[in-house]
Design a protein around this motif. Structure first.
Motif, PDB file in Angstrom:
ATOM      1  N   LEU A   1       0.830  -1.200   0.000  1.00 46.40           N
ATOM      2  CA  LEU A   1       0.000   0.000   0.000  1.00 46.40           C
ATOM      3  C   LEU A   1       0.866   1.253   0.000  1.00 46.40           C
ATOM      4  N   THR A   2       0.465   2.220  -0.802  1.00 48.85           N
ATOM      5  CA  THR A   2       1.148   3.501  -0.853  1.00 48.85           C
ATOM      6  C   THR A   2       0.144   4.603  -0.555  1.00 48.85           C
ATOM      7  N   LEU A   3       0.499   5.477   0.359  1.00 50.89           N
ATOM      8  CA  LEU A   3      -0.396   6.569   0.720  1.00 50.89           C
ATOM      9  C   LEU A   3      -0.446   7.597  -0.398  1.00 50.89           C
ATOM     10  N   ILE A   4      -1.657   7.927  -0.829  1.00 50.41           N
ATOM     11  CA  ILE A   4      -1.848   8.964  -1.840  1.00 50.41           C
ATOM     12  C   ILE A   4      -1.946  10.324  -1.158  1.00 50.41           C
ATOM     13  N   ALA A   5      -2.850  10.413  -0.197  1.00 53.69           N
ATOM     14  CA  ALA A   5      -3.095  11.711   0.437  1.00 53.69           C
ATOM     15  C   ALA A   5      -3.861  11.524   1.730  1.00 53.69           C
ATOM     16  N   THR A   6      -3.797  12.550   2.554  1.00 57.45           N
ATOM     17  CA  THR A   6      -4.560  12.626   3.799  1.00 57.45           C
ATOM     18  C   THR A   6      -5.614  13.703   3.632  1.00 57.45           C
ATOM     19  N   ALA A   7      -6.853  13.368   3.950  1.00 52.39           N
ATOM     20  CA  ALA A   7      -7.968  14.303   3.759  1.00 52.39           C
ATOM     21  C   ALA A   7      -8.524  14.741   5.099  1.00 52.39           C
ATOM     22  N   ASN A   8      -8.419  16.024   5.372  1.00 50.94           N
ATOM     23  CA  ASN A   8      -8.995  16.601   6.578  1.00 50.94           C
ATOM     24  C   ASN A   8     -10.243  17.386   6.213  1.00 50.94           C
ATOM     25  N   GLN A   9     -11.216  17.325   7.070  1.00 52.62           N
ATOM     26  CA  GLN A   9     -12.452  18.062   6.805  1.00 52.62           C
ATOM     27  C   GLN A   9     -12.200  19.551   6.884  1.00 52.62           C
ATOM     28  N   GLY A  10     -12.649  20.269   5.883  1.00 55.03           N
ATOM     29  CA  GLY A  10     -12.558  21.720   5.898  1.00 55.03           C
ATOM     30  C   GLY A  10     -11.257  22.285   5.384  1.00 55.03           C
ATOM     31  N   SER A  11     -10.374  21.426   4.919  1.00 59.15           N
ATOM     32  CA  SER A  11      -9.122  21.943   4.356  1.00 59.15           C
ATOM     33  C   SER A  11      -8.720  21.103   3.163  1.00 59.15           C
ATOM     34  N   GLU A  12      -7.754  21.598   2.427  1.00 65.91           N
ATOM     35  CA  GLU A  12      -7.304  20.836   1.261  1.00 65.91           C
ATOM     36  C   GLU A  12      -6.543  19.594   1.700  1.00 65.91           C
ATOM     37  N   ALA A  13      -6.625  18.577   0.887  1.00 68.49           N
ATOM     38  CA  ALA A  13      -5.915  17.337   1.185  1.00 68.49           C
ATOM     39  C   ALA A  13      -4.415  17.554   1.087  1.00 68.49           C
ATOM     40  N   THR A  14      -3.689  16.749   1.847  1.00 62.20           N
ATOM     41  CA  THR A  14      -2.233  16.784   1.796  1.00 62.20           C
ATOM     42  C   THR A  14      -1.751  15.586   1.004  1.00 62.20           C
ATOM     43  N   TYR A  15      -1.047  15.850  -0.100  1.00 63.12           N
ATOM     44  CA  TYR A  15      -0.625  14.794  -1.015  1.00 63.12           C
ATOM     45  C   TYR A  15       0.806  14.359  -0.744  1.00 63.12           C
ATOM     46  N   GLU A  16       1.029  13.066  -0.923  1.00 62.66           N
ATOM     47  CA  GLU A  16       2.374  12.518  -0.790  1.00 62.66           C
ATOM     48  C   GLU A  16       3.163  12.762  -2.075  1.00 62.66           C
ATOM     49  N   SER A  17       4.459  12.600  -1.933  1.00 58.38           N
ATOM     50  CA  SER A  17       5.333  12.784  -3.082  1.00 58.38           C
ATOM     51  C   SER A  17       4.923  11.832  -4.203  1.00 58.38           C
ATOM     52  N   GLY A  18       4.813  12.378  -5.385  1.00 55.32           N
ATOM     53  CA  GLY A  18       4.442  11.578  -6.540  1.00 55.32           C
ATOM     54  C   GLY A  18       2.962  11.607  -6.861  1.00 55.32           C
ATOM     55  N   PHE A  19       2.180  12.237  -6.030  1.00 58.84           N
ATOM     56  CA  PHE A  19       0.729  12.333  -6.258  1.00 58.84           C
ATOM     57  C   PHE A  19       0.334  13.809  -6.260  1.00 58.84           C
ATOM     58  N   VAL A  20      -0.510  14.182  -7.231  1.00 56.96           N
ATOM     59  CA  VAL A  20      -0.888  15.584  -7.366  1.00 56.96           C
ATOM     60  C   VAL A  20      -2.403  15.723  -7.411  1.00 56.96           C
ATOM     61  N   ILE A  21      -2.851  16.904  -7.019  1.00 52.97           N
ATOM     62  CA  ILE A  21      -4.279  17.156  -6.895  1.00 52.97           C
ATOM     63  C   ILE A  21      -4.996  17.084  -8.237  1.00 52.97           C
ATOM     64  N   ASP A  22      -4.341  17.482  -9.307  1.00 54.27           N
ATOM     65  CA  ASP A  22      -5.004  17.450 -10.607  1.00 54.27           C
ATOM     66  C   ASP A  22      -5.325  16.026 -11.038  1.00 54.27           C
ATOM     67  N   LYS A  23      -4.500  15.102 -10.657  1.00 53.04           N
ATOM     68  CA  LYS A  23      -4.683  13.700 -11.015  1.00 53.04           C
ATOM     69  C   LYS A  23      -5.615  12.982 -10.031  1.00 53.04           C
ATOM     70  N   PHE A  24      -5.508  13.336  -8.763  1.00 53.52           N
ATOM     71  CA  PHE A  24      -6.278  12.656  -7.704  1.00 53.52           C
ATOM     72  C   PHE A  24      -7.010  13.674  -6.827  1.00 53.52           C
ATOM     73  N   PRO A  25      -7.960  14.417  -7.386  1.00 52.75           N
ATOM     74  CA  PRO A  25      -8.683  15.365  -6.538  1.00 52.75           C
ATOM     75  C   PRO A  25      -9.489  14.647  -5.459  1.00 52.75           C
ATOM     76  N   ILE A  26      -9.488  15.238  -4.286  1.00 48.42           N
ATOM     77  CA  ILE A  26     -10.152  14.647  -3.122  1.00 48.42           C
ATOM     78  C   ILE A  26     -11.134  15.658  -2.556  1.00 48.42           C
ATOM     79  N   SER A  27     -12.290  15.171  -2.161  1.00 47.95           N
ATOM     80  CA  SER A  27     -13.234  16.024  -1.439  1.00 47.95           C
ATOM     81  C   SER A  27     -13.450  15.456  -0.049  1.00 47.95           C
ATOM     82  N   ARG A  28     -13.723  16.354   0.903  1.00 53.81           N
ATOM     83  CA  ARG A  28     -13.978  15.941   2.290  1.00 53.81           C
ATOM     84  C   ARG A  28     -15.011  16.927   2.847  1.00 53.81           C
TER      85      ARG A  28
END
Lengths: 114, 109
Positions: A43-70
Motif C-alpha cells: 500500500l502507498t499513501l496517496i493523500a490525507t484528507a482533513n475536513q474543511g481543508s485541502e488534502a495533503t498529497y504525498e510525493s508523486g501524487f498531485v491534486i489534478d490527477k487525484f482530486p479529493i473532497s472531504r
C-alpha cells in the motif's frame, strides 16, 4: 472500530475517463487516508484528507490527477482523473477511530483501466 | 531513507505448521508497529505494538516488538488454510505511516 462503506467495489474504465470513489464512515473522524495498491505491490499513501481543508498529497501524487473532497467528518471521495492503464490498482480509504487499534480500511475499489 | 522490510516475501507451508514472519524497520520518531492480514482487497487489523518485549496474542497469532533491534515478528501456530493471505507490517512514525512489502503466506491442506 469504524465501519467504512466504500464504493464502487470494482470498475473497468476506458483510458482518458475519470472515476470517483466514495467512502462513508459510520462515525465522525478527523482524518481520512487514501491508499493505492498496484498489482503485486504494497500500500502507498496517496493523500490525507482533513475536513474543511485541502488534502495533503504525498510525493508523486498531485491534486489534478487525484482530486479529493472531504465535505464533512464522515465522507470523502477520491477521483482518479484522465486514467491510463498504469492507474489500474486497488484503491483503499482508511481512518483511525480508536487510538491503539490501528487503521480501519474500507473494502477497497479494484480499478482496471483498458 | 525511512523504510520497512519484511521477510520472507513468500512462504508456503502445510496445515499444522508454525510460521514466523519478520518485519524490520528504519525510521525516525517511531510511534508504533502494526500488523495486518490482507486476503482480498482490504487489510484487516491484527496487532498494534508500541512497547518492546510485550507479546500480544490473539488465538493462534502472536506478535512481539524489539525496539532496540528495530524489528517485530508475527507467529502463527497450527496454521490453517484460512491463514493464507498477505501479511503486512506497517510502521507509524512522526506524522507518517508506511507499509512493508508484505509476506504472502500460502497454507496447503
Amino acid at each position: 472500530s469504524a465501519v467504512i462503506s466504500q464504493k464502487p467495489s470494482r470498475d473497468i474504465c476506458q483510458r482518458g475517463t475519470s472515476l470517483t470513489i466514495q467512502c462513508q464512515v459510520d462515525s465522525q473522524v478527523t482524518m481520512m487516508f487514501w491508499y493505492r495498491q498496484q498489482p503485486g505491490q504494497s500500500l502507498t499513501l496517496i493523500a490525507t484528507a482533513n475536513q474543511g481543508s485541502e488534502a495533503t498529497y504525498e510525493s508523486g501524487f498531485v491534486i489534478d490527477k487525484f482530486p479529493i473532497s472531504r465535505p464533512n467528518l464522515t465522507f470523502s471521495t477520491l477521483t482518479v482523473s484522465n486514467m491510463s492503464p498504469e492507474d489500474s490498482s486497488i484503491y483503499l480509504c482508511s481512518v483511525v477511530v480508536l487510538v491503539g487499534y490501528g487503521y480501519t480500511f474500507g473494502s477497497g475499489t479494484r480499478l482496471t483501466v483498458v | 531513507e525511512d523504510k520497512v522490510v519484511q521477510s520472507p516475501l513468500s512462504l508456503v507451508v502445510h496445515e499444522g505448521d508454525t510460521v514466523t514472519l519478520n518485519c524490520s524497520y528504519e525510521v525516525t520518531n517511531f510511534r508504533s508497529l502494526l500488523w495486518y492480514k490482507q486476503e482480498k482487497k482490504a487489510p484487516t487489523f491484527l496487532f498494534m505494538l508500541t512497547s518492546s518485549g510485550i507479546e500480544k496474542k490473539s488465538g493462534r497469532l502472536s506478535s512481539i516488538l524489539d525496539k532496540k533491534e528495530l524489528f517485530s515478528i508475527l507467529n502463527i501456530t497450527a496454521t490453517q488454510t484460512g491463514d493464507s493471505a498477505v501479511y503486512l507490517c506497517a510502521v507509524e512514525y512522526g506524522q507518517n505511516f508506511v507499509f512493508g512489502p508484505g509476506t504472502r503466506l500460502s497454507v496447503l491442506p
